[in-house]
Scaffold this motif. Structure first.
Motif, PDB file in Angstrom:
ATOM      1  N   ASP A  59       9.328  -2.946  14.005  1.00 48.59           N
ATOM      2  CA  ASP A  59       7.941  -2.743  13.586  1.00 48.59           C
ATOM      3  C   ASP A  59       7.271  -1.777  14.548  1.00 48.59           C
ATOM      4  N   GLU A  60       6.612  -0.752  14.004  1.00 45.05           N
ATOM      5  CA  GLU A  60       5.915   0.244  14.817  1.00 45.05           C
ATOM      6  C   GLU A  60       4.464   0.360  14.364  1.00 45.05           C
ATOM      7  N   LYS A  61       3.586   0.600  15.326  1.00 44.48           N
ATOM      8  CA  LYS A  61       2.168   0.743  15.000  1.00 44.48           C
ATOM      9  C   LYS A  61       1.512   1.717  15.964  1.00 44.48           C
ATOM     10  N   VAL A  62       0.681   2.592  15.431  1.00 45.36           N
ATOM     11  CA  VAL A  62      -0.133   3.502  16.235  1.00 45.36           C
ATOM     12  C   VAL A  62      -1.591   3.163  15.966  1.00 45.36           C
ATOM     13  N   SER A  63      -2.356   2.960  17.021  1.00 44.19           N
ATOM     14  CA  SER A  63      -3.746   2.561  16.848  1.00 44.19           C
ATOM     15  C   SER A  63      -4.627   3.199  17.907  1.00 44.19           C
ATOM     16  N   GLN A  64      -5.919   3.141  17.665  1.00 44.25           N
ATOM     17  CA  GLN A  64      -6.911   3.620  18.613  1.00 44.25           C
ATOM     18  C   GLN A  64      -7.747   2.425  19.066  1.00 44.25           C
ATOM     19  N   ILE A  65      -7.876   2.249  20.370  1.00 44.93           N
ATOM     20  CA  ILE A  65      -8.619   1.131  20.938  1.00 44.93           C
ATOM     21  C   ILE A  65      -9.971   1.646  21.432  1.00 44.93           C
ATOM     22  N   ILE A  66     -11.046   1.003  20.991  1.00 48.07           N
ATOM     23  CA  ILE A  66     -12.396   1.368  21.409  1.00 48.07           C
ATOM     24  C   ILE A  66     -13.037   0.140  22.049  1.00 48.07           C
ATOM     25  N   TYR A  67     -13.546   0.322  23.268  1.00 49.39           N
ATOM     26  CA  TYR A  67     -14.086  -0.798  24.049  1.00 49.39           C
ATOM     27  C   TYR A  67     -15.485  -0.464  24.547  1.00 49.39           C
ATOM     28  N   ARG A  68     -16.371  -1.467  24.476  1.00 51.84           N
ATOM     29  CA  ARG A  68     -17.713  -1.339  25.052  1.00 51.84           C
ATOM     30  C   ARG A  68     -17.966  -2.543  25.945  1.00 51.84           C
ATOM     31  N   LYS A  69     -18.486  -2.289  27.139  1.00 50.41           N
ATOM     32  CA  LYS A  69     -18.658  -3.354  28.118  1.00 50.41           C
ATOM     33  C   LYS A  69     -19.872  -4.229  27.832  1.00 50.41           C
ATOM     34  N   ASP A  70     -21.007  -3.614  27.471  1.00 54.23           N
ATOM     35  CA  ASP A  70     -22.238  -4.386  27.295  1.00 54.23           C
ATOM     36  C   ASP A  70     -23.058  -3.830  26.125  1.00 54.23           C
ATOM     37  N   PRO A  71     -23.218  -4.629  25.060  1.00 50.18           N
ATOM     38  CA  PRO A  71     -22.611  -5.942  24.837  1.00 50.18           C
ATOM     39  C   PRO A  71     -21.107  -5.811  24.590  1.00 50.18           C
ATOM     40  N   LEU A  72     -20.354  -6.807  25.030  1.00 50.03           N
ATOM     41  CA  LEU A  72     -18.901  -6.742  24.987  1.00 50.03           C
ATOM     42  C   LEU A  72     -18.397  -6.643  23.547  1.00 50.03           C
ATOM     43  N   GLN A  73     -17.597  -5.629  23.301  1.00 50.62           N
ATOM     44  CA  GLN A  73     -17.014  -5.444  21.976  1.00 50.62           C
ATOM     45  C   GLN A  73     -15.761  -4.598  22.081  1.00 50.62           C
ATOM     46  N   GLN A  74     -14.720  -4.965  21.346  1.00 57.01           N
ATOM     47  CA  GLN A  74     -13.494  -4.177  21.299  1.00 57.01           C
ATOM     48  C   GLN A  74     -13.037  -4.060  19.860  1.00 57.01           C
ATOM     49  N   LYS A  75     -12.661  -2.865  19.461  1.00 62.50           N
ATOM     50  CA  LYS A  75     -12.230  -2.608  18.098  1.00 62.50           C
ATOM     51  C   LYS A  75     -10.888  -1.892  18.124  1.00 62.50           C
ATOM     52  N   THR A  76      -9.997  -2.297  17.222  1.00 60.32           N
ATOM     53  CA  THR A  76      -8.698  -1.656  17.069  1.00 60.32           C
ATOM     54  C   THR A  76      -8.634  -0.985  15.707  1.00 60.32           C
ATOM     55  N   ILE A  77      -8.447   0.321  15.695  1.00 61.89           N
ATOM     56  CA  ILE A  77      -8.333   1.084  14.453  1.00 61.89           C
ATOM     57  C   ILE A  77      -6.869   1.465  14.269  1.00 61.89           C
ATOM     58  N   VAL A  78      -6.208   0.889  13.270  1.00 67.91           N
ATOM     59  CA  VAL A  78      -4.791   1.165  13.011  1.00 67.91           C
ATOM     60  C   VAL A  78      -4.686   2.498  12.284  1.00 67.91           C
ATOM     61  N   GLU A  79      -3.978   3.452  12.891  1.00 68.35           N
ATOM     62  CA  GLU A  79      -3.836   4.786  12.322  1.00 68.35           C
ATOM     63  C   GLU A  79      -2.517   4.970  11.589  1.00 68.35           C
ATOM     64  N   GLY A  80      -1.537   4.130  11.881  1.00 75.07           N
ATOM     65  CA  GLY A  80      -0.247   4.213  11.199  1.00 75.07           C
ATOM     66  C   GLY A  80       0.591   2.993  11.488  1.00 75.07           C
ATOM     67  N   GLN A  81       1.410   2.588  10.517  1.00 71.11           N
ATOM     68  CA  GLN A  81       2.219   1.384  10.693  1.00 71.11           C
ATOM     69  C   GLN A  81       3.486   1.503   9.848  1.00 71.11           C
ATOM     70  N   ARG A  82       4.601   1.027  10.398  1.00 68.47           N
ATOM     71  CA  ARG A  82       5.873   1.083   9.680  1.00 68.47           C
ATOM     72  C   ARG A  82       6.708  -0.133  10.054  1.00 68.47           C
ATOM     73  N   SER A  83       7.421  -0.675   9.064  1.00 63.92           N
ATOM     74  CA  SER A  83       8.265  -1.845   9.298  1.00 63.92           C
ATOM     75  C   SER A  83       9.582  -1.653   8.559  1.00 63.92           C
ATOM     76  N   ASP A  84      10.690  -1.785   9.276  1.00 63.99           N
ATOM     77  CA  ASP A  84      12.026  -1.668   8.683  1.00 63.99           C
ATOM     78  C   ASP A  84      12.864  -2.853   9.140  1.00 63.99           C
ATOM     79  N   GLY A  85      13.815  -3.245   8.288  1.00 64.85           N
ATOM     80  CA  GLY A  85      14.724  -4.306   8.705  1.00 64.85           C
ATOM     81  C   GLY A  85      15.135  -5.185   7.561  1.00 64.85           C
ATOM     82  N   ILE A  86      15.742  -6.300   7.928  1.00 66.35           N
ATOM     83  CA  ILE A  86      16.290  -7.230   6.946  1.00 66.35           C
ATOM     84  C   ILE A  86      15.490  -8.513   7.037  1.00 66.35           C
ATOM     85  N   SER A  87      14.275  -8.483   6.493  1.00 64.62           N
ATOM     86  CA  SER A  87      13.357  -9.610   6.653  1.00 64.62           C
ATOM     87  C   SER A  87      13.863 -10.872   5.982  1.00 64.62           C
TER      88      SER A  87
END
Length: 245
Positions: A59-87
């Motif tokens: 499983d692979e994922k590329v994301s952008q992490i955005i953080y703010r200290k005050d007020p505390l907030q963190q956001k993850t923006i997924v820019e790409g995702q891929r999954s291969d295998g024998i689930s």
């Protein structure tokens, strides 16, 4: 700690590989694997353990992490995702989901407490309790890439305590920054699905002066299901593009 900044943005690449560990011909003859005989052509050797492994899912994922200290907030923006295998081979439902959520969290040694496997671990560089919790040994002076470093091994003062053990590679200059870290945890009977865990991290200095983790590799060997006695999960993380604007 970069999170002392008011704002923070960076890019994060994650790759998680689930593999069958300590592969033998007997395991590949199991009814779950006889349906896909070509799998034996993909058996490989793990560079960290030297054991034969068979990758099952990636499983692979590329994301952008955005953080703010005050007020505390963190956001993850997924820019790409891929999954291969024998689930279909590892259809273990909530058991697998729960294990991975417990095991594969980011390890931030700049925090006083690091939570792994539902347990709090004292960081080896905790400003609150590391000196009283761990015992340190200066082992060697060596080069990490082009940086001269001191290798400092550490282990809990009390062998019965639930803490990390491993090595810190400290810059041999006036900053005493962590250049890299190799961290392990002891086996515990009450975390019975985990047989071994290792975390290896590399740090670099940003032009603005902060020391950040640019790459992290976590290797966990565990028991997943009754018919798969030994599996290995490897999580690789690379971070780049640090921006404080």
């Amino acid at each position: 700690d970069v999170r002392q900044r008011d704002f923070l943005r960076y890019h994060k690449y994650e790759k998680m590989t689930l593999s069958l560990d300590e592969v033998t011909d007997k395991i590949l003859q199991d009814e779950h694997f006889r349906r896909v005989p070509y799998l034996k052509n993909h058996v490989d050797t793990c560079a960290q353990t030297g054991q034969l492994i068979l990758p099952l899912t990636v499983d692979e994922k590329v994301s952008q992490i955005i953080y703010r200290k005050d007020p505390l907030q963190q956001k993850t923006i997924v820019e790409g995702q891929r999954s291969d295998g024998i689930s279909q081979l590892i259809n273990t439902g909530n058991i697998l989901t729960g294990m991975l959520a417990d095991c594969f969290t980011d390890v931030d040694i700049y925090q006083d407490q690091v939570r792994l496997l539902q347990y709090p671990f004292t960081s080896p560089i905790s400003s609150a309790s590391a000196i009283s919790f761990y015992r340190y040994f200066i082992v060697d002076t060596l080069m990490v890439e082009r940086d001269k470093c001191y290798r400092i091994d550490f282990t809990p003062n009390n062998p019965q305590d639930f803490g990390f053990s491993g090595s810190l590679f400290i810059m041999a200059d006036s900053t005493w920054r962590v250049r890299s870290a190799e961290i392990g945890i002891p086996s515990r009977s009450d975390v019975n699905f985990v047989r071994e865990m290792r975390v290896m991290q590399d740090f670099h200095t940003l032009p603005t002066g902060e020391q950040v983790v640019t790459s992290s590799r976590m290797l966990v060997r565990m028991a997943l299901a009754s018919w798969i006695q030994k599996v290995q999960v490897e999580r690789v993380v690379h971070c780049s593009g640090w921006d404080f604007a």
